[in-house]
Design an enzyme around this catalytic site. Structure first.
Site, mmCIF file in Angstrom:
data_model
loop_
_atom_site.group_PDB
_atom_site.id
_atom_site.type_symbol
_atom_site.label_atom_id
_atom_site.label_comp_id
_atom_site.label_asym_id
_atom_site.label_seq_id
_atom_site.Cartn_x
_atom_site.Cartn_y
_atom_site.Cartn_z
ATOM 1 N N VAL A 74 0.840 -1.200 0.000
ATOM 2 C CA VAL A 74 0.000 0.000 0.000
ATOM 3 C C VAL A 74 0.875 1.250 0.000
ATOM 4 C CG1 VAL A 74 -1.701 1.306 1.346
ATOM 5 C CG2 VAL A 74 -1.948 -1.169 1.099
ATOM 6 N N HIS A 75 1.937 1.209 0.794
ATOM 7 C CA HIS A 75 2.872 2.332 0.851
ATOM 8 C C HIS A 75 3.525 2.563 -0.516
ATOM 9 C CE1 HIS A 75 5.831 5.121 2.403
ATOM 10 N NE2 HIS A 75 6.822 4.339 1.997
ATOM 11 N N ALA A 76 3.916 1.480 -1.178
ATOM 12 C CA ALA A 76 4.541 1.595 -2.501
ATOM 13 C C ALA A 76 3.577 2.212 -3.505
ATOM 14 C CB ALA A 76 4.997 0.219 -2.985
#
Length: 101
Positions: A74-76
């Site tokens: 999700v961060h990526a």
């Protein structure tokens, strides 16, 4: 390539593209449009590479071989989308700066 490695490359290339886009704006503000365009090209290349990695992850999911989504993934994705937005805005700002000069 392992999914975690792909995700880390997405984060890295997204971060590079974002930084290069901001640097391109700064160069344009000082009227160094040649350097600005080179930075935008580098950002474009990083975004294209990140998009290709993202496509690999999507293909894994479509084929049923994807791992469970993680907070890192999700961060990526967030990193990549932010980089794309900054790049789009950088292009517009640089065009405005060129028009004014």
């Amino acid at each position: 390539m392992e999914q975690e490695q792909i995700i880390m490359q997405l984060i890295s290339q997204g971060g590079s593209a974002r930084s290069e886009s901001i640097a391109a704006i700064r160069k344009a503000r000082s009227q160094d449009y040649q350097a600005s365009e080179k930075l935008l090209k580098k950002a474009h290349d990083d975004l294209l590479a990140a998009h290709n990695l993202q496509t690999k992850l999507l293909q894994k999911e479509i084929n049923g071989s994807a791992e469970r989504p993680s907070l890192l993934m999700v961060h990526a994705q967030d990193h990549l989308m932010n980089a794309m937005t900054v790049n789009d805005l950088a292009k517009e700002l640089i065009a405005i700066l060129k028009e004014r000069n």
